[in-house]
Each structure stands twice: as structure tokens, then as C-alpha cells.
Design a protein around this motif. Structure first.
Motif, PDB file in Angstrom:
ATOM      1  N   LEU A 186       0.820  -1.199   0.000  1.00 11.72           N
ATOM      2  CA  LEU A 186       0.000   0.000   0.000  1.00 11.72           C
ATOM      3  C   LEU A 186       0.865   1.264   0.000  1.00 11.72           C
ATOM      4  CD1 LEU A 186      -2.833   1.181   0.039  1.00 11.72           C
ATOM      5  CD2 LEU A 186      -2.812   0.968   2.532  1.00 11.72           C
ATOM      6  N   ALA A 187       1.985   1.235   0.709  1.00 14.27           N
ATOM      7  CA  ALA A 187       2.896   2.385   0.724  1.00 14.27           C
ATOM      8  C   ALA A 187       3.399   2.673  -0.695  1.00 14.27           C
ATOM      9  CB  ALA A 187       4.070   2.116   1.662  1.00 14.27           C
ATOM     10  N   ARG A 188       3.783   1.625  -1.416  1.00 14.68           N
ATOM     11  CA  ARG A 188       4.253   1.808  -2.792  1.00 14.68           C
ATOM     12  C   ARG A 188       3.144   2.365  -3.677  1.00 14.68           C
ATOM     13  NH1 ARG A 188       3.564  -1.081  -7.183  1.00 14.68           N
ATOM     14  NH2 ARG A 188       2.838  -2.898  -6.040  1.00 14.68           N
TER      15      ARG A 188
ATOM     16  N   GLU B 249      10.131   7.004 -15.871  1.00 11.96           N
ATOM     17  CA  GLU B 249      11.332   6.382 -15.312  1.00 11.96           C
ATOM     18  C   GLU B 249      11.547   6.784 -13.858  1.00 11.96           C
ATOM     19  OE1 GLU B 249      16.072   6.946 -15.979  1.00 11.96           O
ATOM     20  OE2 GLU B 249      14.847   6.810 -17.777  1.00 11.96           O
ATOM     21  N   ARG B 250      11.386   8.064 -13.553  1.00 11.50           N
ATOM     22  CA  ARG B 250      11.589   8.534 -12.179  1.00 11.50           C
ATOM     23  C   ARG B 250      10.508   8.002 -11.242  1.00 11.50           C
ATOM     24  NH1 ARG B 250      16.070   8.760 -10.926  1.00 11.50           N
ATOM     25  NH2 ARG B 250      16.073   7.309 -12.596  1.00 11.50           N
ATOM     26  N   THR B 251       9.272   7.923 -11.728  1.00  9.87           N
ATOM     27  CA  THR B 251       8.196   7.369 -10.903  1.00  9.87           C
ATOM     28  C   THR B 251       8.481   5.912 -10.587  1.00  9.87           C
ATOM     29  OG1 THR B 251       6.614   8.883 -11.925  1.00  9.87           O
ATOM     30  CG2 THR B 251       5.697   6.999 -10.736  1.00  9.87           C
ATOM     31  N   ASP B 252       8.913   5.155 -11.599  1.00  6.94           N
ATOM     32  CA  ASP B 252       9.245   3.748 -11.384  1.00  6.94           C
ATOM     33  C   ASP B 252      10.379   3.596 -10.375  1.00  6.94           C
ATOM     34  OD1 ASP B 252       7.301   3.096 -13.228  1.00  6.94           O
ATOM     35  OD2 ASP B 252       8.713   2.678 -14.858  1.00  6.94           O
ATOM     36  N   ALA B 253      11.404   4.440 -10.490  1.00  8.24           N
ATOM     37  CA  ALA B 253      12.534   4.380  -9.560  1.00  8.24           C
ATOM     38  C   ALA B 253      12.076   4.705  -8.139  1.00  8.24           C
ATOM     39  CB  ALA B 253      13.640   5.331 -10.003  1.00  8.24           C
ATOM     40  N   ALA B 254      11.272   5.758  -7.995  1.00  3.25           N
ATOM     41  CA  ALA B 254      10.780   6.134  -6.670  1.00  3.25           C
ATOM     42  C   ALA B 254       9.910   5.028  -6.080  1.00  3.25           C
ATOM     43  CB  ALA B 254      10.000   7.447  -6.750  1.00  3.25           C
ATOM     44  N   ALA B 255       9.055   4.426  -6.898  1.00  9.20           N
ATOM     45  CA  ALA B 255       8.185   3.346  -6.417  1.00  9.20           C
ATOM     46  C   ALA B 255       9.009   2.151  -5.945  1.00  9.20           C
ATOM     47  CB  ALA B 255       7.213   2.929  -7.513  1.00  9.20           C
ATOM     48  N   LEU B 256      10.062   1.839  -6.672  1.00 10.41           N
ATOM     49  CA  LEU B 256      10.912   0.711  -6.282  1.00 10.41           C
ATOM     50  C   LEU B 256      11.657   1.005  -4.975  1.00 10.41           C
ATOM     51  CD1 LEU B 256      11.758  -2.102  -6.983  1.00 10.41           C
ATOM     52  CD2 LEU B 256      13.461  -1.173  -8.542  1.00 10.41           C
ATOM     53  N   VAL B 257      12.138   2.235  -4.819  1.00 16.21           N
ATOM     54  CA  VAL B 257      12.815   2.614  -3.573  1.00 16.21           C
ATOM     55  C   VAL B 257      11.829   2.541  -2.404  1.00 16.21           C
ATOM     56  CG1 VAL B 257      13.923   4.518  -2.328  1.00 16.21           C
ATOM     57  CG2 VAL B 257      14.630   3.981  -4.681  1.00 16.21           C
ATOM     58  N   VAL B 258      10.625   3.067  -2.590  1.00 14.13           N
ATOM     59  CA  VAL B 258       9.611   2.982  -1.532  1.00 14.13           C
ATOM     60  C   VAL B 258       9.334   1.521  -1.186  1.00 14.13           C
ATOM     61  CG1 VAL B 258       7.163   3.363  -0.978  1.00 14.13           C
ATOM     62  CG2 VAL B 258       8.516   5.198  -2.018  1.00 14.13           C
ATOM     63  N   ALA B 259       9.176   0.682  -2.202  1.00 22.73           N
ATOM     64  CA  ALA B 259       8.889  -0.735  -1.966  1.00 22.73           C
ATOM     65  C   ALA B 259       9.994  -1.404  -1.158  1.00 22.73           C
ATOM     66  CB  ALA B 259       8.698  -1.456  -3.301  1.00 22.73           C
ATOM     67  N   GLU B 260      11.249  -1.139  -1.514  1.00 20.64           N
ATOM     68  CA  GLU B 260      12.366  -1.766  -0.801  1.00 20.64           C
ATOM     69  C   GLU B 260      12.469  -1.274   0.636  1.00 20.64           C
ATOM     70  OE1 GLU B 260      13.961  -4.303  -1.783  1.00 20.64           O
ATOM     71  OE2 GLU B 260      13.287  -4.303  -3.863  1.00 20.64           O
TER      72      GLU B 260
ATOM     73  N   ALA C 266      21.563   1.808  -6.051  1.00 22.92           N
ATOM     74  CA  ALA C 266      21.672   1.980  -7.506  1.00 22.92           C
ATOM     75  C   ALA C 266      20.730   3.064  -8.028  1.00 22.92           C
ATOM     76  CB  ALA C 266      21.392   0.657  -8.208  1.00 22.92           C
ATOM     77  N   LEU C 267      19.563   3.209  -7.428  1.00 20.84           N
ATOM     78  CA  LEU C 267      18.560   4.152  -7.926  1.00 20.84           C
ATOM     79  C   LEU C 267      18.645   5.531  -7.285  1.00 20.84           C
ATOM     80  CD1 LEU C 267      15.483   1.759  -8.036  1.00 20.84           C
ATOM     81  CD2 LEU C 267      16.831   2.599  -9.978  1.00 20.84           C
ATOM     82  N   ALA C 268      19.199   5.603  -6.091  1.00 23.67           N
ATOM     83  CA  ALA C 268      19.207   6.856  -5.341  1.00 23.67           C
ATOM     84  C   ALA C 268      20.471   7.666  -5.619  1.00 23.67           C
ATOM     85  CB  ALA C 268      19.105   6.569  -3.843  1.00 23.67           C
ATOM     86  N   VAL C 269      20.316   8.967  -5.558  1.00 24.06           N
ATOM     87  CA  VAL C 269      21.458   9.873  -5.622  1.00 24.06           C
ATOM     88  C   VAL C 269      22.233   9.783  -4.317  1.00 24.06           C
ATOM     89  CG1 VAL C 269      22.136  12.301  -5.841  1.00 24.06           C
ATOM     90  CG2 VAL C 269      20.207  11.416  -7.180  1.00 24.06           C
ATOM     91  N   ASP C 270      21.500   9.607  -3.213  1.00 29.27           N
ATOM     92  CA  ASP C 270      22.085   9.500  -1.886  1.00 29.27           C
ATOM     93  C   ASP C 270      21.094   8.769  -0.996  1.00 29.27           C
ATOM     94  OD1 ASP C 270      23.941   9.865   0.142  1.00 29.27           O
ATOM     95  OD2 ASP C 270      23.420  11.960   0.515  1.00 29.27           O
ATOM     96  N   TRP C 271      21.583   8.119   0.059  1.00 27.61           N
ATOM     97  CA  TRP C 271      20.710   7.486   1.030  1.00 27.61           C
ATOM     98  C   TRP C 271      21.444   7.371   2.350  1.00 27.61           C
ATOM     99  CZ3 TRP C 271      21.195   2.747   3.625  1.00 27.61           C
ATOM    100  CH2 TRP C 271      22.253   1.940   3.220  1.00 27.61           C
ATOM    101  N   GLY C 272      20.696   7.152   3.418  1.00 31.27           N
ATOM    102  CA  GLY C 272      21.315   7.015   4.726  1.00 31.27           C
ATOM    103  C   GLY C 272      20.305   6.632   5.784  1.00 31.27           C
TER     104      GLY C 272
END
Length: 158
Positions: free
Chosen positions: A33-35, A52-63, A123-129
Motif C-alpha cells: 500500500l505504501a508503494r 522512469e523517475r516514478t518507477d525508480a521512486a516506487a521501487l525505492v519505496v517498496a524496498e 543503484a537508484l538513489a542519488v544519496d541514502w542514509g
């Protein structure tokens, strides 16, 4: 008897006119549901659903949401998803769970069945932490580009 007040400063994304925050149950259904709601919110902000950006954001949210459910779950406690469009042209994705006492997440390079989620995020993010979220939680965040550039260097959303 005196009382002291303690203020804990936690990093916050820069102010943004476009923000979204929602609590979810710490279940696989909550992660899904979050994704789905993240994609709906991005579409409401004008992002193409199949971009492409929506797909990347959705995948990051899912993970990140799945990690919160699998590794950050406490009985009776959920997780929080936050999205914010930053002035830097990035989308900040934050997932906060109640398990701050465990080791902080790290990218695993072994060929396990699990543990590849943060490799995908990296791989998808510019930065994370990871930031502590007192009194006992943590926030795992990632920033993806909110704007892509076309062949002529023009800014395109999505």
C-alpha cells in the motif's frame, strides 16, 4: 525537584511545498500500500505514472517499506512513509520504523536470497542514509532525482 527539558535535533528535509506523510501497518500489505500510495501521490504532483523517475521512486519505496516490515517491525507498531520534493530537484523518501536498537542497515554484497534491497536503493538513489528517530526508532531515507533532463538539457518531470 527540578525538571529539565531535553531537545533532540533530528535532521529534517528542507521545507517543501509538496510533502506527503502516511502511517502504515507493518505488514506485507502495508508495504504494498505504501508503494501504491506513493505512486498516486507522485501522479497528483504531476509525475507520469509510467515515467522512469516514478518507477525508480516506487521501487525505492517498496524496498524501504519491505525492510521496515521485515527488519524493523515491533508488534502493534507500524511504519511511516514520508515523501518531499526538495528545492534541490530531488524527491526525498523516508521510511521510519520503531526498531532503532538493531544494527543500522547496510548494503550486503553476498549472493543471499534476501538482503539485496539496499543494493537496489543504492543503484537508484542519488544519496541514502539512516538517521536515529528518538526515542527508539530509525529513519532510512533515500533521495532520487525528481527531474530528468532531455536530449537538449531541458528539464523534464518524471
Amino acid at each position: 525537584m527540578t525538571s529539565e527539558s531535553v531537545q533532540i535535533d533530528t535532521p529534517q528535509p528542507a521545507a517543501s511545498a509538496q510533502q506527503f506523510t502516511q502511517l502504515f501497518s507493518a505488514t506485507r500489505r502495508g508495504a504494498r500500500l505504501a508503494r501504491l500510495l506513493a505512486v498516486e501521490q507522485l501522479a497528483a504532483w504531476g509525475w507520469p505514472r509510467d515515467g522512469e523517475r516514478t518507477d525508480a521512486a516506487a521501487l525505492v519505496v517498496a524496498e524501504l517499506a519491505t525492510n521496515a516490515v521485515v527488519h524493523g517491525r515491533l508488534e502493534g507498531r507500524g511504519f511511516r512513509l514520508g515523501l518531499a520534493l526538495l528545492p534541490t530537484g530531488r524527491l526525498r523518501i523516508e521510511v521510519t520504523d520503531p526498531r532503532g536498537e538493531r544494527d543500522l542497515p547496510a548494503v550486503l554484497r553476498e549472493a543471499d536470497e534476501g538482503g539485496r534491497g539496499l543494493i537496489i536503493v543504492e543503484a537508484l538513489a542519488v544519496d541514502w542514509g539512516v538517521d536515529p528517530c528518538p526515542p527508539s526508532g530509525k529513519t532510512v531515507w533515500a533521495e532520487v532525482r525528481a527531474v530528468t533532463t532531455g536530449a537538449r538539457g531541458q528539464a523534464l518531470s518524471g
